[in-house]
Enzyme design. Structure first.
Site, PDB file in Angstrom:
ATOM      1  N   TYR A  41       0.853  -1.187   0.000  1.00  0.00           N
ATOM      2  CA  TYR A  41       0.000   0.000   0.000  1.00  0.00           C
ATOM      3  C   TYR A  41       0.884   1.231   0.000  1.00  0.00           C
ATOM      4  O   TYR A  41       1.944   1.234   0.637  1.00  0.00           O
ATOM      5  CB  TYR A  41      -0.909  -0.009   1.233  1.00  0.00           C
ATOM      6  N   GLU A  42       0.470   2.277  -0.702  1.00  0.00           N
ATOM      7  CA  GLU A  42       1.325   3.468  -0.793  1.00  0.00           C
ATOM      8  C   GLU A  42       1.602   4.071   0.585  1.00  0.00           C
ATOM      9  O   GLU A  42       2.562   4.796   0.778  1.00  0.00           O
ATOM     10  CB  GLU A  42       0.707   4.510  -1.729  1.00  0.00           C
ATOM     11  N   SER A  43       0.775   3.692   1.554  1.00  0.00           N
ATOM     12  CA  SER A  43       0.971   4.182   2.925  1.00  0.00           C
ATOM     13  C   SER A  43       2.231   3.593   3.559  1.00  0.00           C
ATOM     14  O   SER A  43       2.678   4.075   4.597  1.00  0.00           O
ATOM     15  CB  SER A  43      -0.242   3.823   3.780  1.00  0.00           C
TER      16      SER A  43
END
Lengths: 249, 306, 306, 249
Positions: A41-43
């Site tokens: 996830y880009e997080s």
């Protein structure tokens, strides 16, 4: 759509996941034919195994029990720009005939009719992911001949082709819709209808795009979702039907 | 600061001393550790003409915009994560008020690169991005350099060096040595890039706790100006190990923010109407607090011996 | 690799399959976690014409150079830390043999920047460095770009993308998800920059252990090709929490390396003369092992609950 | 020298520390007038409080009980280039009249008489640290008029002045030797003798540099180390006298 999207994933793929349907598709793929899918996830959550359907891409459930947490600088520089991501999922308010995606504005940029959220990671995902899978309902509004703003580059357009721009990834190689699947033609990158769901009329479907939608000579009829796939989606992966209606499955 | 070993102060004092009208302000935290407590104090102290920078403006900047604190927004994704729109922001942009909100827009990677350059005190940061996108056409700050080795043209973004960065974290000692686990976002880069740094934590811990696990320290005290202890200061976002994300509130915000009057009332009730974070939490109610409190799931330790 | 979930193999197999003559090789670890076990296997397998890159060549590359494995050295500080010189290296440079050792020299920052660019797949990395120094005059790879915003001239170094990077770490699972605490050096950047990655660990742990503390993971399994379990594989350097640095041996190396014959004998005894790391440790003796074994000093855990 | 070097440190300074004498000087300063000194090692240990005299800058004793561990990319980009370091210690095989330092080669670079270790972090420390303190014995060999190779820039030289090169730090503002202290003259940056230890003859000292060493009009005689300083050094900080002989103290 979730089922079709899931079928686009290969076992072992490293997938840059968004929230909602893509996330659901990834979990379905993991539960069926692709147990070794690695979700990023880009997080910054790497190898997440959420024990609940995450509502945001930064949900704590994505961190707890994950394989690694990366700073966002590392996610974008070392993972994405570094060429470590095989598949990126993208959606958008508008997708044009060459797969260029608009998630920025409807209307002129300076005086927008609708101000959309913007790129987020979409622009760089479209450039760097080895394959991009687009998921969107096939309607003339969502698939105009040209988009109001190019947030994320597709296969061809005013700035040139992916080859002429030397983009590292292959771009949107598959567009999964509620009626069937579009694929870029090899010669000019224009999206054409290559597969439809059972009972969908190709002639009707052609009218759903903002340009004269070509139908591939070898148009295939997709098999319906298996009962197991439907059971997983409805009872296990999305019990509250947050992301799937009947049709969406 | 006066005392390098005790930078502890109240949120009121920290904002009063370190955030001025017209400042370039970064309140970071990617979904995780977003310091709403600081934003609410900024609203209460009626700061004006701020340039607000964040990857995801999120509810925190929608509230600052609604309260009239913002002159400009620098961002890369302006939605309500998992829900929909930020309506105060959309109103400011779509129906240009007397004083319209200025926008400077990047992608996530672009803004991450801007704070990285700021932290490294480099004037720019190179990245492979934006080819085939209209973003450079609407943002003249997206430029390029030619590689001195391969002669490729590589995109660049300018350094972002905020006047003040506000970081929320799980814990810190009174010198500001700050430990974060779970998602890091760009908290480290945003702190190093800033002229002034406010660290807001769930818990103040003894320096011994920090020294017992130095690999967990993301931000060193030497760059921190103020340390504020504000439990639940990140609600409705979350703090891993302390409380869960209040997804219900993010959904409620859709209706609150859609209606200007409802939004004004919400600000009156939950921001202007309370003295501080304690007041906000009291108003929020025990039930929600209980529901969101994190369950224990401790990690095992590692050996630092030699 | 065949099986994404099991990349476990012997050091012999890992070196045989993943390190070839003429490769650009990085064995990193800044004082901490230097993989001598891999270097010794490379010597035993008689690899030749390697381009060896490391900030501090240290004893590990002095041994590879003495054994005739190296064609070129890329480095930034070539001494015996806390002791003095690397004599095999100095002989190769000062009394140019038939086949002299090629040198490419940077400062620490320059070489850190080179692996950072390599990891980010950028062709160069900008840094404020080298003004007033003779280093650029002797290294044409140190160049510059002009900032597209401030028009300052900023130094650059080219990306370093090794054929293979060998990282020593405290622990990993069989997929190569690798956890390191204590000094990080440039292990992460060196791994991401490489075409092939070998991770050598003190301990193989269950994936559950990794997932119980994901913030400790420095290198994800998705970039790892081989995982080798080699306890004491970093001796005479150290592994925080496992064993201390063998400072005595670093001092002994001064005399060993000063005398070519003594060095040749040391290689015969401790490298060629043993089959593997277990043999090396046996030869090293129980007493030294006991003296260097780390004392327990466990860190407390943190809460990952929500 | 350790005592004099310690006196150059102010309480609260963030110091980029090397091993050996600088490390000893920092620990002496912490034990006396500068309890809030923050020691940063290029290896990544921040706020280290070593419970033994570290033999290498990566000694595990520097990590255990430290305030933070940083990657080396962060150390050089965010701490040093970021302007967070007040003091850097440097030594060298040769130091010229303008404080340029050679730690690379004696003789020509391509055919060196002696191959020295090289820069390590010295070049960037000399450029970025707000103040640089050089520690070296005052001999004609160590202080030639010109160095064989400039590893780390001083105050003036063939590439220009620090001002003309726009270097962020002030460079070598103090050179601590075994006979006294040298300081760059404000007008041309040439090192001159500004202080000597008790009993040291300034005339003799002038002969110890490879150039006609100027003596500052206000030459001061340094106070001898206090008994407390000597006790700390000899009994507590360096009990095995690894780094201090009698004279060095």
């Amino acid at each position: 759509m979730a089922v079709r999207a899931a079928h686009e994933l290969h076992d072992g793929d490293v997938v840059f996941v968004g929230i909602g349907l893509p996330n659901l598709a990834c979990n379905l793929a993991r539960a069926t034919h692709a147990p070794n899918l690695v979700l990023i996830y880009e997080s910054g959550a790497v190898g997440a195994v959420p024990d609940r359907l995450p509502v945001s891409i930064g949900d704590p459930a994505l961190v707890t029990g994950s394989l690694a947490v990366a700073t966002m600088a590392d996610v974008f520089q070392f993972y994405l720009q570094g060429g470590r991501i095989q598949v990126g999922f993208l959606g958008g308010a508008q997708i044009d005939r060459y797969g260029n995606i608009n998630s920025t504005v409807i209307g002129p940029y300076d005086k927008p009719k609708v101000r959309l959220p913007g790129s987020g990671g979409a622009c760089e995902i479209a450039i760097h992911a080895k394959r991009v899978i687009v998921v969107a309902p096939l309607t003339p509004r969502t698939f105009p001949a040209a988009v109001d703003f190019i947030t994320s580059p597709g296969l061809n357009g005013k700035y040139g082709t992916r080859a002429s721009m030397r983009l590292p990834g292959a771009g949107p190689v598959r567009v999964v819709t509620d009626l069937g699947i579009l694929e870029p033609a090899s010669h000019d990158g224009e999206l054409e209808l290559v597969a439809i769901y059972p009972g969908v009329d190709p002639e009707e479907t052609k009218k759903k795009a903002g340009w004269p939608l070509r139908v591939a000579p070898n148009l295939t009829i997709l098999p319906p979702p298996t009962s197991e796939e439907l059971r997983l989606l409805r009872d296990v992966l999305d019990p509250n039907h947050l992301y799937i209606g009947k049709r969406d499955a | 600061m006066a005392d390098a070993n005790n930078k502890l102060m109240s949120m009121r004092d920290a904002i009063a001393r370190l955030v001025a009208d017209g400042d370039v302000v970064v309140i970071e935290g990617f979904t995780h550790l977003i310091c709403f407590a600081a934003a609410h104090e900024i609203i209460r102290q009626r700061r004006r003409n701020l340039t607000l920078c964040r990857l995801t403006p999120d509810l925190v900047y929608d509230q600052l915009i609604a309260a009239g604190c913002a002159k400009k927004l620098v961002f890369s994704w302006a939605g309500n994560p998992g829900v929909g729109s930020l309506h105060a922001l959309r109103r400011a942009v779509e129906q240009r008020q007397t004083q319209p909100l200025e926008l400077e827009e990047y992608s996530h990677f672009g803004l991450v690169a801007r704070v990285s350059a700021g932290a490294a005190k480099l004037p720019f940061w190179p990245l492979r991005d934006y080819q085939g996108s209209d973003l450079p056409a609407v943002n003249p700050n997206i430029r390029s350099v030619t590689c001195p080795y391969t002669h490729e043209v590589i995109a660049t973004v300018p350094a972002l060096n905020p006047d003040v960065t506000i970081v929320h974290a799980q814990r810190a000692d009174t010198s500001g040595n700050t430990q974060i686990w779970g998602l890091y976002g760009v908290q480290k880069e945003a702190a190093f890039a800033a002229s002034r740094v406010i660290v807001v934590v769930e818990e103040i811990v003894d320096e011994k706790i920090v020294r017992a696990d130095p690999n967990r320290t993301l931000i060193p005290g030497i760059i921190v100006d103020a340390v504020v202890c504000e439990p639940w200061g990140a609600h409705p976002s979350y703090a891993q190990g302390y409380y869960d994300r209040d997804n219900d509130f993010y959904v409620e915000w859709e209706d609150i923010s859609r209606d200007e009057a409802a939004l004004a009332k919400w600000l009156d009730d939950f921001v202007y109407g309370v003295a501080d974070r304690a007041g906000y939490m009291k108003k929020l109610g025990e039930a929600r607090r209980t529901r969101l409190t994190a369950k224990p799931l401790m990690s095992p330790g590692v050996n630092y011996g030699f």
